[in-house]
Design an enzyme around this catalytic site. Structure first.
Site, PDB file in Angstrom:
ATOM      1  N   CYS A   2       1.550  99.249  23.211  1.00 59.12           N
ATOM      2  CA  CYS A   2       0.995 100.064  24.292  1.00 59.12           C
ATOM      3  C   CYS A   2       0.064 101.148  23.762  1.00 59.12           C
ATOM      4  O   CYS A   2       0.209 101.606  22.631  1.00 59.12           O
ATOM      5  CB  CYS A   2       2.134 100.752  25.037  1.00 59.12           C
ATOM      6  SG  CYS A   2       3.398  99.627  25.589  1.00 59.12           S
ATOM      7  N   ARG A  27      -4.911  96.863  19.778  1.00 53.35           N
ATOM      8  CA  ARG A  27      -3.489  97.030  19.472  1.00 53.35           C
ATOM      9  C   ARG A  27      -2.626  95.980  20.162  1.00 53.35           C
ATOM     10  O   ARG A  27      -1.456  95.842  19.834  1.00 53.35           O
ATOM     11  CB  ARG A  27      -3.031  98.432  19.883  1.00 53.35           C
ATOM     12  CG  ARG A  27      -3.767  99.517  19.127  1.00 53.35           C
ATOM     13  CD  ARG A  27      -3.459 100.865  19.707  1.00 53.35           C
ATOM     14  NE  ARG A  27      -2.085 101.232  19.448  1.00 53.35           N
ATOM     15  CZ  ARG A  27      -1.688 101.932  18.403  1.00 53.35           C
ATOM     16  NH1 ARG A  27      -2.571 102.328  17.521  1.00 53.35           N
ATOM     17  NH2 ARG A  27      -0.432 102.253  18.231  1.00 53.35           N
ATOM     18  N   TRP A  75       2.138  96.695  26.728  1.00 51.08           N
ATOM     19  CA  TRP A  75       2.609  95.490  26.039  1.00 51.08           C
ATOM     20  C   TRP A  75       4.054  95.333  26.477  1.00 51.08           C
ATOM     21  O   TRP A  75       4.917  96.139  26.116  1.00 51.08           O
ATOM     22  CB  TRP A  75       2.497  95.710  24.530  1.00 51.08           C
ATOM     23  CG  TRP A  75       2.711  94.488  23.691  1.00 51.08           C
ATOM     24  CD1 TRP A  75       1.797  93.500  23.436  1.00 51.08           C
ATOM     25  CD2 TRP A  75       3.886  94.146  22.951  1.00 51.08           C
ATOM     26  NE1 TRP A  75       2.355  92.573  22.582  1.00 51.08           N
ATOM     27  CE2 TRP A  75       3.628  92.935  22.273  1.00 51.08           C
ATOM     28  CE3 TRP A  75       5.145  94.737  22.801  1.00 51.08           C
ATOM     29  CZ2 TRP A  75       4.562  92.317  21.466  1.00 51.08           C
ATOM     30  CZ3 TRP A  75       6.080  94.116  21.987  1.00 51.08           C
ATOM     31  CH2 TRP A  75       5.781  92.908  21.327  1.00 51.08           C
ATOM     32  N   GLY A 101       6.887 103.090  23.898  1.00 46.86           N
ATOM     33  CA  GLY A 101       8.228 103.129  23.313  1.00 46.86           C
ATOM     34  C   GLY A 101       9.251 102.518  24.252  1.00 46.86           C
ATOM     35  O   GLY A 101       8.903 101.832  25.221  1.00 46.86           O
ATOM     36  N   GLU A 483       1.218  84.592   2.977  1.00 44.65           N
ATOM     37  CA  GLU A 483       0.234  85.342   3.757  1.00 44.65           C
ATOM     38  C   GLU A 483      -0.755  84.377   4.435  1.00 44.65           C
ATOM     39  O   GLU A 483      -1.121  84.566   5.600  1.00 44.65           O
ATOM     40  CB  GLU A 483      -0.489  86.340   2.832  1.00 44.65           C
ATOM     41  CG  GLU A 483      -1.633  87.116   3.447  1.00 44.65           C
ATOM     42  CD  GLU A 483      -1.263  87.929   4.679  1.00 44.65           C
ATOM     43  OE1 GLU A 483      -0.072  88.090   4.982  1.00 44.65           O
ATOM     44  OE2 GLU A 483      -2.192  88.374   5.366  1.00 44.65           O
ATOM     45  N   LYS A 487      -1.317  84.069   8.468  1.00 45.70           N
ATOM     46  CA  LYS A 487      -2.642  84.176   9.105  1.00 45.70           C
ATOM     47  C   LYS A 487      -2.882  82.976  10.013  1.00 45.70           C
ATOM     48  O   LYS A 487      -3.319  83.123  11.137  1.00 45.70           O
ATOM     49  CB  LYS A 487      -3.770  84.232   8.071  1.00 45.70           C
ATOM     50  CG  LYS A 487      -3.955  85.499   7.283  1.00 45.70           C
ATOM     51  CD  LYS A 487      -4.512  86.662   8.061  1.00 45.70           C
ATOM     52  CE  LYS A 487      -3.398  87.464   8.661  1.00 45.70           C
ATOM     53  NZ  LYS A 487      -2.808  88.492   7.858  1.00 45.70           N
ATOM     54  N   HIS A 506      13.446  70.435  -3.017  1.00 48.78           N
ATOM     55  CA  HIS A 506      14.767  70.848  -2.514  1.00 48.78           C
ATOM     56  C   HIS A 506      14.829  70.805  -0.990  1.00 48.78           C
ATOM     57  O   HIS A 506      15.661  71.458  -0.381  1.00 48.78           O
ATOM     58  CB  HIS A 506      15.105  72.247  -3.040  1.00 48.78           C
ATOM     59  CG  HIS A 506      15.144  72.303  -4.537  1.00 48.78           C
ATOM     60  ND1 HIS A 506      16.132  71.705  -5.276  1.00 48.78           N
ATOM     61  CD2 HIS A 506      14.274  72.833  -5.430  1.00 48.78           C
ATOM     62  CE1 HIS A 506      15.902  71.884  -6.563  1.00 48.78           C
ATOM     63  NE2 HIS A 506      14.772  72.564  -6.689  1.00 48.78           N
ATOM     64  N   LYS A 605      -1.116  95.095  17.310  1.00 49.82           N
ATOM     65  CA  LYS A 605      -1.600  95.542  16.004  1.00 49.82           C
ATOM     66  C   LYS A 605      -0.588  96.439  15.320  1.00 49.82           C
ATOM     67  O   LYS A 605      -0.328  96.323  14.132  1.00 49.82           O
ATOM     68  CB  LYS A 605      -2.933  96.272  16.186  1.00 49.82           C
ATOM     69  CG  LYS A 605      -3.535  96.810  14.898  1.00 49.82           C
ATOM     70  CD  LYS A 605      -4.013  95.678  14.017  1.00 49.82           C
ATOM     71  CE  LYS A 605      -4.534  96.143  12.673  1.00 49.82           C
ATOM     72  NZ  LYS A 605      -4.549  95.034  11.702  1.00 49.82           N
TER      73      LYS A 605
END
Ligand code: M6R
Length: 610
Positions: A2, A27, A75, A101, A483, A487, A506, A605
């Site tokens: 948010c 974000r 969000w 929050g 990484e 992505k 394995h 973000k």
């Protein structure tokens, strides 16, 4: 996550609020809204599901005249993505609230408010805040006092901004766990959850501390600490380097940020290296006194930053001669861990606000660590302010949700940490000089890696119809494989897993077939021959491989293998250099799949809630 923007001015502010929200879009959010107090003292509320543009279009049809207002990108956490759940929330047509929050005791507060006769119009935890303030307003003549009384009932994390129809030209904010800044103007003042939102209107900011509240009018900002005492907080001038600017010639921020890596690393190195080692105070004034005593390093981070930590473990143990553990922050904070003697707690974070990492940092203060260091990109962030030592990665603002230049500059910082600790633990002058020389050529090596862009774009169609993929690496390239997989999954939505290549037999070998591309990172290091055996294991089972290899590694393209030659570089910086082609691969695959590259679905973000 948010975003919050607020303004009180003499001019109309709806455009400032919307521009602020647009600048927070990166974000991650799913709905947006604003409330403005108009000249008649009425609150005008506009909310829309989807992009800020939809909100802007709605406001455009119905221009708002008010000079005080609050705005939000949501969000979803509590309650689905609906207009009714979007912020601001209103109580009694007079109190308007936006909130970042989570209010953990919202159920209990909701029941109490319902007994008092309040009706709820949303499923959010936030709505309890505005009704409670409305309720307190009956007891307190003063708006600020009513918010202060409300805050005492809230459990959880909040950055909240409140407007009251009976107090035109006044905003009240409270911070507990969710960052908030106040932007200082001339005859006008602003509030935001991220200073980037306010750059078109001001470059002067007050960063609120944990527990702070502020009473804001056009001409005055009064800040109070968690005990209600008036306090002076420092005014920061915005660091121009941190401004993202626009996308420039690039189609997406992510691509721009991938291409900014050579210059970001150059900036990160400036004045930090001598010919044979590190300049003084790279980790802050007096930092060497603390680093000298370090015998163990505990790294805590999330996501991409965690992968940077995993690479650093190889460096710290092999070169600096200290033991090192690396743990995901959400695990670390909830388990009882053993604190090694003379252990340094290192957090790694682009934003410096990630809730789990920040909680781990705060927890560490009670656990007996020697001290804390953060490797962070945002100078004014909570982690920088709350750590004993801070290393700023100087990547500049990173807008794409998928972290790119933040990661490579974190790795630069972690190599410097290896030097800083290693110099006290028997790292030879030759070894230190070798690290310095490798770092100095790194920007050029990254430029060379970027030249692979066209070749990688040409490969991307081969991935677009795939549902699964496997990334393989060994040694420091294992975290780079992780990484690369992160992505690919976050922006192309293709399931991607990473394995240490030696683990293939394995279990994961069972998955190999022509439908699952296998991406291999193969620099010319001491594990190359071992890796080649793993490649043969895949080939023998009909797997199709894409090998990013050093030209001296002697891989040859054939029916089962496409080889992409990466510039030759020193083993030490290879994890940083090999990151670039993997970023490009995920970018070009996402382009073909038509995803929202800079704001992938369901992601934010900066993850400021648990
Ligand atoms: O701001 P931080 O570095 O603390 O963020 C941690 C993760 O949320 C972040 O790295 C995330 O995994 C990225 N979206 C990855 O691209």
């Amino acid at each position: 996550m948010c975003g919050i923007v607020g303004a009180t001015s003499e001019r109309r502010i709806s455009e400032i609020l919307i521009e602020g929200l647009k600048r927070l879009e990166y974000r991650g959010y799913d709905s947006a809204g604003l409330a403005v107090l108009n000249d008649n003292g009425d609150i005008e509320l506009v909310r829309r599901v989807g992009k800020v543009q939809a909100l802007k279009d709605a406001v455009g049809e119905q221009p708002l005249s008010g000079t005080t207002g609050i705005a939000h990108t949501r969000w979803a956490t509590h309650g689905g993505v609906t207009e009714a759940n979007a912020h601001p929330h209103i109580s009694g047509n007079c109190i308007a609230v936006v909130h970042n929050g989570i209010i953990e005791n919202h159920d209990k507060l909701r029941q109490q408010l319902q007994q008092l006769g309040y009706t709820f119009n949303s499923d959010t935890d936030t709505e309890v805040i505005c009704h409670w303030i409305h309720h307190e307003r009956k007891k307190h003549d003063d708006f600020f006092a009513a918010v202060q009384a409300t805050i005492k009932h809230l459990e959880g994390a909040y950055g909240t901004l409140v407007m009251d129809c009976r107090n035109p030209g006044r905003l009240v904010v409270a911070r507990s766990g969710s960052p908030l800044v106040i932007g200082l103007g001339i005859g006008e003042n602003f509030v935001a959850s991220d200073q980037l939102a306010l750059l078109p209107v001001t470059r002067r900011f007050i960063v609120l501390e944990e527990g702070d509240m502020a009473d804001i009018t056009r001409t005055e900002v009064k800040v109070y600490d968690r005990d209600g005492n008036p306090v002076e907080r420092e005014v920061h001038e915005f660091d121009g380097h941190y401004d993202a600017g626009g996308k420039g010639e690039y189609r997406h921020y992510m691509l721009k940020e991938i291409h900014e890596q050579p210059s970001a690393v150059r900036h990160a190195l400036e004045e930090r290296l001598t010919d044979h080692g590190l300049a003084d105070d790279v980790f802050g004034k007096g930092s060497l006194e603390l680093l000298k005593r370090v015998k163990h390093v505990q790294i805590v981070a999330c996501g991409t930053s965690y992968h940077a930590g995993l690479v650093a473990r190889y460096w710290l143990e092999a070169l600096a001669g200290v033991s090192c553990n690396v743990e995901i922050a959400s695990e670390f904070r909830y388990r009882t861990s053993h604190v090694h003697h003379d252990s340094l707690l290192v957090t790694i974070s682009q934003s410096g606000e990630t809730a789990d990492t920040l909680a781990a940092l705060r927890l560490s203060k009670q656990l007996g660590y020697l001290g804390s260091l953060t490797i962070c990109n945002v100078p004014t962030s909570s982690m920088v302010r709350e750590s004993d030592l801070a290393y700023l990665t100087r990547a500049g603002a990173e807008i794409g949700v998928a972290s790119t230049k933040a990661f490579t500059t974190q790795l630069v910082g972690l190599l410097m940490l290896t030097l800083a600790i290693g110099q006290f633990r028997g790292m030879s002058h030759e070894q230190q000089s070798a690290v310095v020389q490798s770092l100095k050529v790194l920007p050029n090596k990254l430029e060379e890696a970027l030249l692979l862009s066209e070749a990688i774009e040409a490969l991307a169609p081969e991935f677009a119809d795939k549902y699964h993929s496997l990334f393989l690496g060994r040694g420091t390239q294992y975290p780079i494989a992780m990484e690369g997989a992160l992505k690919l999954k976050e922006i192309s939505y293709i399931h991607a897993e990473a394995y240490a290549a030696g683990e293939l037999k394995h279990g994961p070998l069972a998955l190999i077939d022509a439908e699952m591309p296998v991406i291999v990172v193969a620099p010319n290091d001491e594990l190359l021959e071992k890796l080649k055996s793993n490649v043969e294991e895949v080939r023998a089972r009909g797997g199709i491989m894409y090998v990013f290899a050093d030209k001296h590694a002697h891989f040859k393209s054939d029916d089962s293998m496409r080889v992409i030659n990466v510039t030759h570089c020193d083993e030490l910086i290879a994890p940083i250099v090999y990151t670039v082609p993997l970023q490009l691969l995920s970018y070009f695959v996402a382009i073909i799949k038509g995803t929202d590259v800079d704001q992938p679905r369901n992601l934010a973000k900066s993850v400021t809630v648990e």
